[in-house]
Design a protein around this motif. Structure first.
Motif, PDB file in Angstrom:
ATOM      1  N   SER A 225       0.817  -1.213   0.000  1.00 60.47           N
ATOM      2  CA  SER A 225       0.000   0.000   0.000  1.00 60.47           C
ATOM      3  C   SER A 225       0.856   1.272   0.000  1.00 60.47           C
ATOM      4  O   SER A 225       0.332   2.386  -0.099  1.00 60.47           O
ATOM      5  CB  SER A 225      -0.925  -0.046   1.211  1.00 60.47           C
ATOM      6  OG  SER A 225      -1.405   1.214   1.541  1.00 60.47           O
ATOM      7  N   GLY A 226       2.166   1.140   0.145  1.00 56.69           N
ATOM      8  CA  GLY A 226       3.043   2.304   0.135  1.00 56.69           C
ATOM      9  C   GLY A 226       4.228   2.165   1.067  1.00 56.69           C
ATOM     10  O   GLY A 226       5.299   2.661   0.803  1.00 56.69           O
ATOM     11  N   GLY A 227       4.018   1.505   2.183  1.00 57.56           N
ATOM     12  CA  GLY A 227       5.103   1.279   3.142  1.00 57.56           C
ATOM     13  C   GLY A 227       5.791   2.563   3.543  1.00 57.56           C
ATOM     14  O   GLY A 227       7.010   2.613   3.686  1.00 57.56           O
ATOM     15  N   ARG A 228       4.978   3.624   3.792  1.00 59.26           N
ATOM     16  CA  ARG A 228       5.564   4.949   4.061  1.00 59.26           C
ATOM     17  C   ARG A 228       6.203   5.069   5.435  1.00 59.26           C
ATOM     18  O   ARG A 228       6.921   6.006   5.719  1.00 59.26           O
ATOM     19  CB  ARG A 228       4.487   6.032   3.873  1.00 59.26           C
ATOM     20  CG  ARG A 228       4.265   6.381   2.411  1.00 59.26           C
ATOM     21  CD  ARG A 228       2.895   6.946   2.164  1.00 59.26           C
ATOM     22  NE  ARG A 228       1.932   5.868   2.099  1.00 59.26           N
ATOM     23  CZ  ARG A 228       0.866   5.871   1.316  1.00 59.26           C
ATOM     24  NH1 ARG A 228       0.593   6.913   0.566  1.00 59.26           N
ATOM     25  NH2 ARG A 228       0.036   4.841   1.300  1.00 59.26           N
ATOM     26  N   ASP A 229       5.892   4.103   6.295  1.00 56.13           N
ATOM     27  CA  ASP A 229       6.421   4.159   7.658  1.00 56.13           C
ATOM     28  C   ASP A 229       6.905   2.749   8.016  1.00 56.13           C
ATOM     29  O   ASP A 229       6.649   1.800   7.287  1.00 56.13           O
ATOM     30  CB  ASP A 229       5.290   4.610   8.606  1.00 56.13           C
ATOM     31  CG  ASP A 229       5.788   5.021   9.986  1.00 56.13           C
ATOM     32  OD1 ASP A 229       7.010   4.956  10.242  1.00 56.13           O
ATOM     33  OD2 ASP A 229       4.934   5.394  10.814  1.00 56.13           O
ATOM     34  N   ASN A 230       7.594   2.624   9.124  1.00 57.44           N
ATOM     35  CA  ASN A 230       7.935   1.304   9.657  1.00 57.44           C
ATOM     36  C   ASN A 230       6.625   0.622  10.075  1.00 57.44           C
ATOM     37  O   ASN A 230       5.721   1.280  10.582  1.00 57.44           O
ATOM     38  CB  ASN A 230       8.830   1.428  10.891  1.00 57.44           C
ATOM     39  CG  ASN A 230       9.995   2.375  10.730  1.00 57.44           C
ATOM     40  OD1 ASN A 230      10.299   3.143  11.632  1.00 57.44           O
ATOM     41  ND2 ASN A 230      10.656   2.345   9.589  1.00 57.44           N
ATOM     42  N   THR A 231       6.561  -0.672   9.865  1.00 53.98           N
ATOM     43  CA  THR A 231       5.352  -1.416  10.262  1.00 53.98           C
ATOM     44  C   THR A 231       5.736  -2.533  11.219  1.00 53.98           C
ATOM     45  O   THR A 231       6.615  -3.339  10.914  1.00 53.98           O
ATOM     46  CB  THR A 231       4.662  -2.032   9.031  1.00 53.98           C
ATOM     47  OG1 THR A 231       4.256  -0.979   8.164  1.00 53.98           O
ATOM     48  CG2 THR A 231       3.438  -2.843   9.438  1.00 53.98           C
ATOM     49  N   THR A 232       5.053  -2.554  12.357  1.00 55.39           N
ATOM     50  CA  THR A 232       5.304  -3.588  13.357  1.00 55.39           C
ATOM     51  C   THR A 232       3.984  -4.209  13.779  1.00 55.39           C
ATOM     52  O   THR A 232       3.014  -3.500  14.037  1.00 55.39           O
ATOM     53  CB  THR A 232       6.049  -2.994  14.564  1.00 55.39           C
ATOM     54  OG1 THR A 232       7.292  -2.489  14.090  1.00 55.39           O
ATOM     55  CG2 THR A 232       6.302  -4.043  15.639  1.00 55.39           C
ATOM     56  N   VAL A 233       3.967  -5.527  13.813  1.00 58.88           N
ATOM     57  CA  VAL A 233       2.736  -6.260  14.100  1.00 58.88           C
ATOM     58  C   VAL A 233       3.041  -7.432  15.036  1.00 58.88           C
ATOM     59  O   VAL A 233       3.998  -8.169  14.809  1.00 58.88           O
ATOM     60  CB  VAL A 233       2.139  -6.840  12.787  1.00 58.88           C
ATOM     61  CG1 VAL A 233       0.783  -7.448  13.052  1.00 58.88           C
ATOM     62  CG2 VAL A 233       2.041  -5.778  11.709  1.00 58.88           C
ATOM     63  N   VAL A 234       2.231  -7.583  16.060  1.00 57.86           N
ATOM     64  CA  VAL A 234       2.294  -8.765  16.928  1.00 57.86           C
ATOM     65  C   VAL A 234       0.888  -9.355  16.963  1.00 57.86           C
ATOM     66  O   VAL A 234      -0.083  -8.618  17.180  1.00 57.86           O
ATOM     67  CB  VAL A 234       2.742  -8.404  18.364  1.00 57.86           C
ATOM     68  CG1 VAL A 234       2.842  -9.657  19.230  1.00 57.86           C
ATOM     69  CG2 VAL A 234       4.061  -7.648  18.360  1.00 57.86           C
ATOM     70  N   VAL A 235       0.773 -10.643  16.735  1.00 62.77           N
ATOM     71  CA  VAL A 235      -0.530 -11.320  16.797  1.00 62.77           C
ATOM     72  C   VAL A 235      -0.468 -12.388  17.880  1.00 62.77           C
ATOM     73  O   VAL A 235       0.472 -13.187  17.923  1.00 62.77           O
ATOM     74  CB  VAL A 235      -0.901 -11.940  15.434  1.00 62.77           C
ATOM     75  CG1 VAL A 235      -2.094 -12.884  15.572  1.00 62.77           C
ATOM     76  CG2 VAL A 235      -1.212 -10.839  14.428  1.00 62.77           C
ATOM     77  N   VAL A 236      -1.463 -12.371  18.766  1.00 60.91           N
ATOM     78  CA  VAL A 236      -1.510 -13.298  19.889  1.00 60.91           C
ATOM     79  C   VAL A 236      -2.852 -14.027  19.860  1.00 60.91           C
ATOM     80  O   VAL A 236      -3.904 -13.400  19.967  1.00 60.91           O
ATOM     81  CB  VAL A 236      -1.376 -12.538  21.242  1.00 60.91           C
ATOM     82  CG1 VAL A 236      -1.361 -13.517  22.412  1.00 60.91           C
ATOM     83  CG2 VAL A 236      -0.125 -11.654  21.256  1.00 60.91           C
ATOM     84  N   ASP A 237      -2.818 -15.328  19.722  1.00 54.15           N
ATOM     85  CA  ASP A 237      -4.038 -16.146  19.736  1.00 54.15           C
ATOM     86  C   ASP A 237      -4.170 -16.841  21.084  1.00 54.15           C
ATOM     87  O   ASP A 237      -3.214 -17.462  21.561  1.00 54.15           O
ATOM     88  CB  ASP A 237      -3.987 -17.222  18.639  1.00 54.15           C
ATOM     89  CG  ASP A 237      -4.176 -16.638  17.250  1.00 54.15           C
ATOM     90  OD1 ASP A 237      -4.602 -15.474  17.137  1.00 54.15           O
ATOM     91  OD2 ASP A 237      -3.893 -17.364  16.270  1.00 54.15           O
ATOM     92  N   VAL A 238      -5.349 -16.743  21.669  1.00 52.71           N
ATOM     93  CA  VAL A 238      -5.611 -17.413  22.944  1.00 52.71           C
ATOM     94  C   VAL A 238      -6.009 -18.857  22.644  1.00 52.71           C
ATOM     95  O   VAL A 238      -7.050 -19.110  22.038  1.00 52.71           O
ATOM     96  CB  VAL A 238      -6.717 -16.701  23.737  1.00 52.71           C
ATOM     97  CG1 VAL A 238      -7.019 -17.459  25.028  1.00 52.71           C
ATOM     98  CG2 VAL A 238      -6.322 -15.255  24.030  1.00 52.71           C
ATOM     99  N   THR A 239      -5.146 -19.810  23.042  1.00 54.28           N
ATOM    100  CA  THR A 239      -5.388 -21.212  22.703  1.00 54.28           C
ATOM    101  C   THR A 239      -5.936 -22.015  23.886  1.00 54.28           C
ATOM    102  O   THR A 239      -6.398 -23.140  23.697  1.00 54.28           O
ATOM    103  CB  THR A 239      -4.079 -21.872  22.194  1.00 54.28           C
ATOM    104  OG1 THR A 239      -3.065 -21.676  23.180  1.00 54.28           O
ATOM    105  CG2 THR A 239      -3.623 -21.244  20.887  1.00 54.28           C
ATOM    106  N   ALA A 240      -5.868 -21.465  25.069  1.00 52.32           N
ATOM    107  CA  ALA A 240      -6.475 -22.103  26.238  1.00 52.32           C
ATOM    108  C   ALA A 240      -6.640 -21.057  27.335  1.00 52.32           C
ATOM    109  O   ALA A 240      -5.845 -20.124  27.416  1.00 52.32           O
ATOM    110  CB  ALA A 240      -5.619 -23.252  26.745  1.00 52.32           C
ATOM    111  N   THR A 241      -7.693 -21.195  28.156  1.00 53.25           N
ATOM    112  CA  THR A 241      -7.866 -20.252  29.265  1.00 53.25           C
ATOM    113  C   THR A 241      -8.019 -21.031  30.568  1.00 53.25           C
ATOM    114  O   THR A 241      -8.284 -22.224  30.548  1.00 53.25           O
ATOM    115  CB  THR A 241      -9.111 -19.361  29.096  1.00 53.25           C
ATOM    116  OG1 THR A 241     -10.241 -20.199  28.938  1.00 53.25           O
ATOM    117  CG2 THR A 241      -8.946 -18.424  27.926  1.00 53.25           C
TER     118      THR A 241
END
Ligand code: MG
Length: 241
Positions: A225-241
């Motif tokens: 889409s342009g990458g005009r800035d630094n991009t940081t992503v963390v994804v956390v899935d809850v697999t048990a509670t």
């Protein structure tokens, strides 16, 4: 006991020379920091913030007070580094994330935030932003003077109203949530949300199962889409509670 599966990715983008974002993930503590300041000082600020988070992750248990203390500590360390090194003057960083905390003997997510990096929750096919941006445009949106879509294109959209590296120290927002099996949490810097609409982000979260694939795809799309800035992503899935 809460268990999770997670992945993280941080990318310089297609325009910037330096990645001033930083991130951290462990079983029970996750964070994203987006540094600001000239001559790569922003990258020093975000790394100091993440180093403080990493130190906190070494504690056997985390309480809300520990999160607030860590924000104060990181703020003080950034101010000290800026005072000692003129090139670091005025540097700062956002800091947002989530931690597993004990409240009345039960595990909760504590979502914390200073600045305009974000935490979202994706559940039942709906993406909801859990953090409130500390930004000039969010204040205008709250006052009814801008719509969300006008805010996306506003010239002051990058102006944050709270950040680490300020005196007096910023107050972090902290909200508690009950962990729900199947929930997917997304932490990101504005390099993602300035490039992709929430609906596009939600689509990726919907279609891809593996968190490692999700973070790679979100970074790929931000750059596409342009990458005009630094991009940081963390994804956390809850697999048990
Ligand atoms: Mg940014």
């Amino acid at each position: 006991m809460l268990s999770v599966r997670w992945a993280q990715a941080s990318d310089v983008g297609r325009v910037r020379q330096v990645n001033e974002d930083a991130c951290f993930g462990s079983e029970r503590l996750f964070a994203v920091a987006d540094g600001m300041g000239g001559h790569a000082a922003g990258d020093v600020a975000s790394q100091l913030a993440i180093a403080a988070i990493e130190q906190l992750a070494g504690q056997p248990e985390i309480e809300v007070a520990d999160l607030l203390a860590t924000v104060q500590l990181a703020n003080a360390q950034i101010l000290r580094a800026a005072a000692e090194q003129p090139a670091y003057g005025g540097m700062g960083t956002t800091l947002t994330g989530l931690a597993v905390v004990q409240v009345s003997g039960r595990e909760h997510w504590a979502v914390f935030n200073v600045g305009d990096s974000r935490v979202y929750r994706y559940a039942e096919a709906t993406l909801r932003q859990l953090t409130v941006d500390h930004s000039a445009v969010q204040e205008l949106v709250d006052a009814g003077q801008l719509t969300d879509s006008q805010a996306r294109h506003h010239p002051r959209r990058n102006v944050v109203t709270r950040s680490l590296g300020s005196d007096p120290a910023p107050l972090a927002d902290v909200e508690l949530y009950e962990p729900v099996l199947g929930d997917r949490l997304l932490l990101c810097s504005d390099g993602l949300t300035n490039e992709l609409l929430d609906a596009e982000i939600a689509q990726v979260l919907q279609v891809l199962t593996d968190p490692a694939e999700v973070v790679a795809e979100l970074v790929r799309r931000a750059n596409q889409s342009g990458g005009r800035d630094n991009t940081t992503v963390v994804v956390v899935d809850v697999t048990a509670t």
